[in-house]
Design a protein around this motif. Structure first.
Motif, mmCIF file in Angstrom:
data_model
loop_
_atom_site.group_PDB
_atom_site.id
_atom_site.type_symbol
_atom_site.label_atom_id
_atom_site.label_comp_id
_atom_site.label_asym_id
_atom_site.label_seq_id
_atom_site.Cartn_x
_atom_site.Cartn_y
_atom_site.Cartn_z
ATOM 1 N N UNK A 157 33.458 -13.243 -36.532
ATOM 2 C CA UNK A 157 32.558 -13.634 -37.619
ATOM 3 C C UNK A 157 31.109 -13.289 -37.283
ATOM 4 N N UNK A 158 30.741 -13.587 -36.035
ATOM 5 C CA UNK A 158 29.372 -13.310 -35.607
ATOM 6 C C UNK A 158 29.072 -11.815 -35.671
ATOM 7 N N UNK A 159 30.035 -10.974 -35.287
ATOM 8 C CA UNK A 159 29.823 -9.523 -35.325
ATOM 9 C C UNK A 159 29.594 -9.059 -36.762
ATOM 10 N N UNK A 160 30.376 -9.594 -37.695
ATOM 11 C CA UNK A 160 30.214 -9.209 -39.103
ATOM 12 C C UNK A 160 28.862 -9.643 -39.638
ATOM 13 N N UNK A 161 28.478 -10.897 -39.362
ATOM 14 C CA UNK A 161 27.187 -11.399 -39.840
ATOM 15 C C UNK A 161 26.029 -10.665 -39.170
ATOM 16 N N UNK A 162 26.223 -10.267 -37.926
ATOM 17 C CA UNK A 162 25.186 -9.526 -37.218
ATOM 18 C C UNK A 162 24.999 -8.142 -37.846
ATOM 19 N N UNK A 163 26.105 -7.512 -38.236
ATOM 20 C CA UNK A 163 26.012 -6.213 -38.906
ATOM 21 C C UNK A 163 25.292 -6.348 -40.238
ATOM 22 N N UNK A 164 25.564 -7.455 -40.950
ATOM 23 C CA UNK A 164 24.859 -7.707 -42.209
ATOM 24 C C UNK A 164 23.369 -7.942 -41.958
ATOM 25 N N UNK A 165 23.059 -8.691 -40.885
ATOM 26 C CA UNK A 165 21.665 -8.971 -40.559
ATOM 27 C C UNK A 165 20.917 -7.688 -40.198
ATOM 28 N N UNK A 166 21.580 -6.806 -39.444
ATOM 29 C CA UNK A 166 20.952 -5.537 -39.071
ATOM 30 C C UNK A 166 20.658 -4.696 -40.305
ATOM 31 N N UNK A 167 21.605 -4.671 -41.240
ATOM 32 C CA UNK A 167 21.382 -3.911 -42.476
ATOM 33 C C UNK A 167 20.263 -4.544 -43.300
ATOM 34 N N UNK A 168 20.256 -5.890 -43.381
ATOM 35 C CA UNK A 168 19.220 -6.579 -44.151
ATOM 36 C C UNK A 168 17.835 -6.314 -43.577
ATOM 37 N N UNK A 169 17.730 -6.337 -42.261
ATOM 38 C CA UNK A 169 16.429 -6.090 -41.641
ATOM 39 C C UNK A 169 15.985 -4.651 -41.871
ATOM 40 N N UNK A 170 16.948 -3.715 -41.749
ATOM 41 C CA UNK A 170 16.606 -2.311 -41.953
ATOM 42 C C UNK A 170 16.157 -2.054 -43.389
ATOM 43 N N UNK A 171 16.693 -2.829 -44.343
ATOM 44 C CA UNK A 171 16.335 -2.642 -45.758
ATOM 45 C C UNK A 171 15.105 -3.455 -46.157
ATOM 46 N N UNK A 172 14.536 -4.199 -45.189
ATOM 47 C CA UNK A 172 13.294 -4.912 -45.446
ATOM 48 C C UNK A 172 13.446 -6.271 -46.090
ATOM 49 N N UNK A 173 14.646 -6.863 -46.080
ATOM 50 C CA UNK A 173 14.831 -8.193 -46.664
ATOM 51 C C UNK A 173 14.163 -9.245 -45.779
ATOM 52 N N UNK A 174 13.621 -10.297 -46.360
ATOM 53 C CA UNK A 174 12.948 -11.335 -45.560
ATOM 54 C C UNK A 174 13.955 -12.162 -44.767
ATOM 55 N N UNK A 175 13.505 -12.785 -43.668
ATOM 56 C CA UNK A 175 14.392 -13.635 -42.874
ATOM 57 C C UNK A 175 14.875 -14.835 -43.685
ATOM 58 N N UNK A 176 16.046 -15.336 -43.337
ATOM 59 C CA UNK A 176 16.611 -16.502 -44.011
ATOM 60 C C UNK A 176 16.824 -17.660 -43.053
ATOM 61 N N UNK A 177 16.622 -17.454 -41.751
ATOM 62 C CA UNK A 177 16.877 -18.502 -40.767
ATOM 63 C C UNK A 177 15.657 -18.799 -39.939
#
Length: 364
Positions: free
Chosen positions: A300-320
Protein backbone atom coordinates in the motif's frame (compact mmCIF):
# COMPACT_ATOMS: atom_id res chain seq x y z
CA UNK A 1 56.66 -40.85 3.38
CA UNK A 2 54.27 -41.03 0.39
CA UNK A 3 54.83 -41.83 -3.26
CA UNK A 4 55.69 -38.92 -5.57
CA UNK A 5 52.72 -37.39 -7.37
CA UNK A 6 52.53 -37.48 -11.17
CA UNK A 7 54.32 -34.48 -12.59
CA UNK A 8 51.17 -33.07 -14.29
CA UNK A 9 49.47 -32.99 -10.87
CA UNK A 10 52.43 -31.17 -9.33
CA UNK A 11 52.64 -28.67 -12.20
CA UNK A 12 48.89 -27.99 -12.00
CA UNK A 13 49.10 -27.37 -8.23
CA UNK A 14 52.04 -24.98 -8.56
CA UNK A 15 50.43 -23.22 -11.53
CA UNK A 16 47.25 -22.67 -9.50
CA UNK A 17 49.21 -21.12 -6.64
CA UNK A 18 51.24 -18.92 -9.00
CA UNK A 19 48.13 -17.73 -10.84
CA UNK A 20 46.28 -16.80 -7.64
CA UNK A 21 49.36 -15.07 -6.23
CA UNK A 22 49.86 -13.01 -9.39
CA UNK A 23 46.17 -12.08 -9.43
CA UNK A 24 46.42 -10.93 -5.79
CA UNK A 25 49.41 -8.71 -6.64
CA UNK A 26 47.45 -7.07 -9.44
CA UNK A 27 43.92 -6.87 -8.06
CA UNK A 28 43.55 -7.22 -4.31
CA UNK A 29 43.67 -4.01 -2.26
CA UNK A 30 47.05 -3.60 -0.59
CA UNK A 31 46.03 -3.72 3.06
CA UNK A 32 48.77 -4.70 5.49
CA UNK A 33 47.49 -8.23 5.98
CA UNK A 34 46.74 -8.76 2.27
CA UNK A 35 50.22 -7.59 1.32
CA UNK A 36 51.91 -9.95 3.78
CA UNK A 37 49.77 -12.90 2.69
CA UNK A 38 50.58 -12.23 -0.96
CA UNK A 39 54.31 -11.97 -0.17
CA UNK A 40 54.17 -15.27 1.72
CA UNK A 41 52.44 -16.97 -1.20
CA UNK A 42 54.89 -15.40 -3.65
CA UNK A 43 57.90 -16.86 -1.83
CA UNK A 44 56.30 -20.31 -1.82
CA UNK A 45 55.50 -19.98 -5.53
CA UNK A 46 59.04 -18.85 -6.40
CA UNK A 47 60.51 -21.61 -4.28
CA UNK A 48 58.34 -24.30 -5.87
CA UNK A 49 59.14 -23.16 -9.42
CA UNK A 50 62.88 -22.89 -8.72
CA UNK A 51 62.89 -26.25 -6.93
CA UNK A 52 61.42 -28.12 -9.86
CA UNK A 53 63.57 -26.31 -12.43
CA UNK A 54 66.75 -27.20 -10.52
CA UNK A 55 65.40 -30.70 -9.86
CA UNK A 56 64.86 -31.18 -13.60
CA UNK A 57 68.50 -30.24 -14.12
CA UNK A 58 69.49 -33.13 -11.84
CA UNK A 59 70.54 -31.18 -8.72
CA UNK A 60 68.27 -32.61 -6.06
CA UNK A 61 70.15 -31.30 -3.01
CA UNK A 62 70.30 -27.75 -4.40
CA UNK A 63 66.59 -27.93 -5.28
CA UNK A 64 65.68 -28.83 -1.70
CA UNK A 65 67.90 -26.09 -0.29
CA UNK A 66 66.38 -23.44 -2.56
CA UNK A 67 62.86 -24.48 -1.65
CA UNK A 68 63.60 -24.51 2.08
CA UNK A 69 65.24 -21.07 1.92
CA UNK A 70 62.24 -19.57 0.09
CA UNK A 71 59.94 -21.30 2.57
CA UNK A 72 61.75 -19.63 5.49
CA UNK A 73 61.20 -16.22 3.84
CA UNK A 74 57.53 -17.13 3.40
CA UNK A 75 57.26 -18.09 7.07
CA UNK A 76 58.59 -14.63 8.05
CA UNK A 77 55.60 -13.05 6.32
CA UNK A 78 53.18 -15.57 7.81
CA UNK A 79 54.56 -14.69 11.23
CA UNK A 80 53.93 -11.01 10.45
CA UNK A 81 50.29 -11.81 9.61
CA UNK A 82 49.93 -13.77 12.85
CA UNK A 83 51.23 -10.83 14.88
CA UNK A 84 48.57 -8.59 13.33
CA UNK A 85 45.94 -11.21 14.18
CA UNK A 86 46.87 -11.01 17.87
CA UNK A 87 46.75 -7.23 18.04
CA UNK A 88 50.21 -5.99 17.05
CA UNK A 89 50.33 -2.27 16.23
CA UNK A 90 49.64 -1.89 12.47
CA UNK A 91 51.67 1.32 12.43
CA UNK A 92 54.83 -0.64 13.21
CA UNK A 93 54.24 -3.37 10.62
CA UNK A 94 56.87 -2.16 8.15
CA UNK A 95 59.71 -1.97 10.67
CA UNK A 96 58.62 -5.15 12.40
CA UNK A 97 58.44 -7.08 9.13
CA UNK A 98 61.85 -5.83 8.05
CA UNK A 99 63.32 -7.36 11.23
CA UNK A 100 61.51 -10.64 10.56
CA UNK A 101 62.81 -10.70 6.98
CA UNK A 102 66.40 -10.09 8.10
CA UNK A 103 66.16 -12.85 10.69
CA UNK A 104 64.64 -15.16 8.06
CA UNK A 105 67.50 -14.52 5.62
CA UNK A 106 70.13 -15.15 8.32
CA UNK A 107 68.33 -18.23 9.63
CA UNK A 108 67.67 -19.59 6.16
CA UNK A 109 71.27 -19.23 5.06
CA UNK A 110 72.44 -20.82 8.31
CA UNK A 111 70.19 -23.79 7.68
CA UNK A 112 70.87 -24.42 3.98
CA UNK A 113 74.42 -23.23 3.20
CA UNK A 114 76.26 -26.04 5.03
CA UNK A 115 74.49 -28.51 2.74
CA UNK A 116 73.41 -32.04 3.64
CA UNK A 117 75.24 -33.45 6.66
CA UNK A 118 77.57 -36.35 6.06
CA UNK A 119 77.12 -39.44 8.14
CA UNK A 120 73.52 -40.23 8.99
CA UNK A 121 72.99 -40.28 12.74
CA UNK A 122 76.25 -38.48 13.52
CA UNK A 123 76.68 -35.21 15.39
CA UNK A 124 76.82 -33.12 12.20
CA UNK A 125 73.61 -34.73 10.97
CA UNK A 126 71.71 -33.93 14.15
CA UNK A 127 73.06 -30.37 14.40
CA UNK A 128 71.95 -29.75 10.81
CA UNK A 129 68.58 -31.35 11.48
CA UNK A 130 67.87 -29.39 14.65
CA UNK A 131 68.96 -26.07 13.11
CA UNK A 132 66.85 -26.62 9.98
CA UNK A 133 63.87 -27.79 11.99
CA UNK A 134 64.06 -24.83 14.38
CA UNK A 135 64.56 -22.18 11.69
CA UNK A 136 61.63 -23.38 9.67
CA UNK A 137 59.17 -24.72 12.23
CA UNK A 138 59.44 -22.68 15.42
CA UNK A 139 58.17 -19.38 13.90
CA UNK A 140 55.67 -21.31 11.78
CA UNK A 141 54.25 -23.17 14.77
CA UNK A 142 54.02 -20.00 16.86
CA UNK A 143 52.25 -18.29 13.98
CA UNK A 144 50.01 -21.33 13.61
CA UNK A 145 48.91 -21.09 17.25
CA UNK A 146 48.06 -17.39 16.88
CA UNK A 147 46.21 -17.91 13.59
CA UNK A 148 44.30 -20.96 14.90
CA UNK A 149 43.15 -19.04 17.97
CA UNK A 150 41.99 -16.14 15.79
CA UNK A 151 40.15 -18.54 13.48
CA UNK A 152 38.34 -20.25 16.36
CA UNK A 153 37.33 -16.84 17.71
CA UNK A 154 35.98 -15.69 14.33
CA UNK A 155 34.21 -19.00 13.65
CA UNK A 156 32.30 -18.58 16.90
CA UNK A 157 31.36 -15.03 15.94
CA UNK A 158 30.13 -15.88 12.42
CA UNK A 159 26.58 -17.17 12.08
CA UNK A 160 26.72 -18.25 8.43
CA UNK A 161 28.44 -21.46 7.37
CA UNK A 162 29.60 -19.76 4.15
CA UNK A 163 31.49 -17.08 6.07
CA UNK A 164 33.08 -19.75 8.25
CA UNK A 165 34.58 -21.64 5.30
CA UNK A 166 37.76 -19.50 4.96
CA UNK A 167 38.45 -19.84 8.69
CA UNK A 168 37.94 -23.60 8.52
CA UNK A 169 40.38 -23.68 5.61
CA UNK A 170 42.93 -21.75 7.68
CA UNK A 171 42.48 -24.22 10.53
CA UNK A 172 43.19 -27.07 8.11
CA UNK A 173 46.27 -25.21 6.91
CA UNK A 174 47.64 -24.65 10.41
CA UNK A 175 46.94 -28.29 11.24
CA UNK A 176 49.07 -29.21 8.25
CA UNK A 177 51.91 -27.09 9.61
CA UNK A 178 51.90 -29.04 12.87
CA UNK A 179 51.75 -32.36 11.01
CA UNK A 180 54.59 -31.27 8.72
CA UNK A 181 56.76 -30.28 11.71
CA UNK A 182 56.17 -33.69 13.26
CA UNK A 183 56.99 -35.47 10.00
CA UNK A 184 60.29 -33.58 9.67
CA UNK A 185 61.35 -34.88 13.07
CA UNK A 186 60.12 -38.40 12.34
CA UNK A 187 62.09 -38.52 9.10
CA UNK A 188 65.21 -37.39 10.97
CA UNK A 189 64.95 -40.43 13.22
CA UNK A 190 64.53 -42.46 10.04
CA UNK A 191 67.89 -41.13 8.85
CA UNK A 192 66.59 -38.70 6.25
CA UNK A 193 67.95 -35.14 6.05
CA UNK A 194 65.69 -32.09 6.50
CA UNK A 195 63.68 -31.35 3.39
CA UNK A 196 63.58 -34.92 2.13
CA UNK A 197 59.80 -34.67 2.03
CA UNK A 198 60.12 -31.74 -0.38
CA UNK A 199 62.48 -33.39 -2.87
CA UNK A 200 59.60 -35.04 -4.73
CA UNK A 201 56.15 -33.62 -4.15
CA UNK A 202 53.57 -36.18 -3.06
CA UNK A 203 49.84 -36.05 -3.76
CA UNK A 204 49.38 -34.67 -0.23
CA UNK A 205 51.92 -31.91 -0.92
CA UNK A 206 50.12 -31.00 -4.14
CA UNK A 207 46.73 -30.94 -2.43
CA UNK A 208 48.20 -28.79 0.32
CA UNK A 209 49.43 -26.35 -2.32
CA UNK A 210 45.95 -26.22 -3.88
CA UNK A 211 44.42 -25.63 -0.43
CA UNK A 212 46.72 -22.63 0.08
CA UNK A 213 45.71 -21.30 -3.35
CA UNK A 214 42.00 -21.68 -2.52
CA UNK A 215 42.31 -19.94 0.84
CA UNK A 216 44.20 -16.92 -0.45
CA UNK A 217 41.82 -16.74 -3.43
CA UNK A 218 38.84 -15.93 -1.17
CA UNK A 219 39.52 -12.15 -1.00
CA UNK A 220 40.24 -12.24 -4.73
CA UNK A 221 36.85 -13.85 -5.38
CA UNK A 222 35.16 -11.24 -3.18
CA UNK A 223 36.89 -8.43 -5.06
CA UNK A 224 35.93 -9.83 -8.47
CA UNK A 225 32.33 -10.29 -7.31
CA UNK A 226 32.27 -6.69 -6.06
CA UNK A 227 33.69 -5.29 -9.30
CA UNK A 228 31.23 -7.26 -11.42
CA UNK A 229 28.28 -6.43 -9.13
CA UNK A 230 27.68 -10.06 -8.18
CA UNK A 231 28.18 -9.60 -4.44
CA UNK A 232 25.49 -8.62 -1.93
CA UNK A 233 26.16 -4.89 -2.32
CA UNK A 234 25.89 -5.16 -6.10
CA UNK A 235 22.58 -6.99 -5.79
CA UNK A 236 21.27 -4.28 -3.44
CA UNK A 237 22.31 -1.58 -5.93
CA UNK A 238 20.44 -3.30 -8.75
CA UNK A 239 17.31 -3.83 -6.65
CA UNK A 240 17.21 -0.18 -5.50
CA UNK A 241 18.08 1.35 -8.89
CA UNK A 242 14.54 1.83 -10.25
CA UNK A 243 13.18 3.18 -6.95
CA UNK A 244 16.14 5.55 -6.61
CA UNK A 245 15.82 6.82 -10.18
CA UNK A 246 12.10 7.56 -9.89
CA UNK A 247 12.32 9.20 -6.47
CA UNK A 248 15.29 11.41 -7.32
CA UNK A 249 13.52 12.41 -10.54
CA UNK A 250 10.46 13.42 -8.51
CA UNK A 251 12.54 15.12 -5.81
CA UNK A 252 15.76 16.25 -7.56
CA UNK A 253 16.86 18.47 -4.66
CA UNK A 254 17.73 15.40 -2.56
CA UNK A 255 20.56 14.48 -4.93
CA UNK A 256 23.78 15.06 -3.04
CA UNK A 257 26.30 17.56 -4.44
CA UNK A 258 29.09 16.27 -6.63
CA UNK A 259 31.88 14.80 -4.55
CA UNK A 260 29.70 13.83 -1.57
CA UNK A 261 29.60 10.06 -1.22
CA UNK A 262 30.70 9.60 -4.82
CA UNK A 263 33.24 6.89 -4.15
CA UNK A 264 33.70 4.43 -6.96
CA UNK A 265 33.40 1.43 -4.69
CA UNK A 266 29.95 -0.22 -4.43
CA UNK A 267 29.65 0.45 -0.69
CA UNK A 268 29.94 4.21 -1.22
CA UNK A 269 27.44 4.12 -4.06
CA UNK A 270 24.99 2.13 -1.95
CA UNK A 271 25.36 4.56 0.96
CA UNK A 272 24.68 7.53 -1.31
CA UNK A 273 21.68 5.80 -2.86
CA UNK A 274 20.20 4.99 0.56
CA UNK A 275 20.63 8.59 1.78
CA UNK A 276 18.99 10.05 -1.33
CA UNK A 277 16.07 7.60 -1.27
CA UNK A 278 15.43 8.21 2.42
CA UNK A 279 15.55 11.99 1.95
CA UNK A 280 13.14 11.70 -0.98
CA UNK A 281 10.73 9.67 1.15
CA UNK A 282 10.75 12.44 3.77
CA UNK A 283 10.10 15.10 1.12
CA UNK A 284 7.21 13.11 -0.36
CA UNK A 285 5.54 12.47 2.98
CA UNK A 286 3.42 15.67 2.83
CA UNK A 287 1.95 14.39 -0.44
CA UNK A 288 0.74 11.14 1.12
CA UNK A 289 -2.84 10.76 2.22
CA UNK A 290 -3.43 10.54 5.97
CA UNK A 291 -2.88 6.98 7.16
CA UNK A 292 -0.84 6.00 4.11
CA UNK A 293 2.62 6.43 5.61
CA UNK A 294 5.36 3.84 6.16
CA UNK A 295 3.23 2.28 8.90
CA UNK A 296 0.89 0.88 6.21
CA UNK A 297 1.61 -2.37 4.43
CA UNK A 298 4.59 -2.11 2.13
CA UNK A 299 2.48 -2.75 -0.95
CA UNK A 300 0.00 0.00 0.00
CA UNK A 301 2.79 2.38 0.93
CA UNK A 302 4.55 1.76 -2.41
CA UNK A 303 1.36 2.58 -4.33
CA UNK A 304 0.67 5.74 -2.32
CA UNK A 305 4.31 6.76 -2.67
CA UNK A 306 4.07 6.43 -6.45
CA UNK A 307 0.95 8.60 -6.37
CA UNK A 308 2.75 11.14 -4.16
CA UNK A 309 5.72 11.26 -6.54
CA UNK A 310 3.41 11.89 -9.49
CA UNK A 311 1.46 14.54 -7.54
CA UNK A 312 4.63 16.38 -6.60
CA UNK A 313 5.96 16.22 -10.15
CA UNK A 314 2.66 17.68 -11.42
CA UNK A 315 2.83 20.53 -8.89
CA UNK A 316 -0.09 19.54 -6.63
CA UNK A 317 0.04 21.05 -3.12
CA UNK A 318 0.89 18.89 -0.09
CA UNK A 319 -1.98 17.22 1.75
CA UNK A 320 -0.17 15.99 4.88
CA UNK A 321 2.37 17.05 7.47
CA UNK A 322 5.66 18.75 6.67
CA UNK A 323 8.68 16.44 6.35
CA UNK A 324 10.61 15.75 9.52
CA UNK A 325 14.39 15.86 9.85
CA UNK A 326 16.52 12.75 9.53
CA UNK A 327 17.70 11.41 12.86
CA UNK A 328 20.98 9.67 13.63
CA UNK A 329 20.61 5.92 13.34
CA UNK A 330 22.47 3.07 14.97
CA UNK A 331 23.97 0.25 12.96
CA UNK A 332 20.91 -1.90 13.73
CA UNK A 333 18.58 0.91 12.57
CA UNK A 334 20.56 1.25 9.35
CA UNK A 335 20.25 -2.47 8.69
CA UNK A 336 16.49 -2.27 9.29
CA UNK A 337 16.28 0.78 7.02
CA UNK A 338 18.05 -1.04 4.20
CA UNK A 339 15.71 -4.01 4.61
CA UNK A 340 12.71 -1.68 4.42
CA UNK A 341 14.04 0.04 1.29
CA UNK A 342 14.72 -3.29 -0.40
CA UNK A 343 11.19 -4.44 0.45
CA UNK A 344 9.80 -1.18 -0.92
CA UNK A 345 11.89 -1.59 -4.08
CA UNK A 346 10.45 -5.08 -4.55
CA UNK A 347 6.89 -3.67 -4.68
CA UNK A 348 7.84 -0.52 -6.56
CA UNK A 349 7.55 -1.77 -10.19
CA UNK A 350 3.99 -3.00 -9.57
CA UNK A 351 3.02 0.24 -7.78
CA UNK A 352 4.60 2.32 -10.53
CA UNK A 353 2.75 0.41 -13.23
CA UNK A 354 -0.53 0.74 -11.33
CA UNK A 355 -0.22 4.51 -11.01
CA UNK A 356 0.78 4.86 -14.66
CA UNK A 357 -2.27 2.83 -15.62
CA UNK A 358 -4.54 5.06 -13.58
CA UNK A 359 -3.03 8.14 -15.22
CA UNK A 360 -3.68 6.76 -18.71
CA UNK A 361 -7.28 5.91 -17.83
CA UNK A 362 -7.93 9.39 -16.38
CA UNK A 363 -6.69 11.03 -19.57
CA UNK A 364 -9.04 9.03 -21.77
Amino acid sequence: MTAPAPMPVVIAAIAALCAVTLARWLLVDATLTARLVTRAAAWVSVGAVMQHCVLAAGHEAAAVQLYLFCSVLSVANIYGVAKLFVGADPAGTHDRQRRYDIMAVVGGLTAVLPGPAEGVGGADFWVSTVVSWAVFNIPLLVAGVHIARACVRDIRAEASLLTRVPYLGLLMLTTGWFVGAALMMVQAFDGKPPGALSARWSVVSSLFCVLVALIIAVPLAHMIAARTGLDRTGRHLRRLALLWRDLTTAVPEVVLPAGVGRGRDPESRLYRMRVEITDALLQLRPHLSVGDGPESSVETYATQLALAARARAEGHPPVGAQPSHRRQMSARDKTSELGHLLDLARHWPKARASVSGRARVSRQ
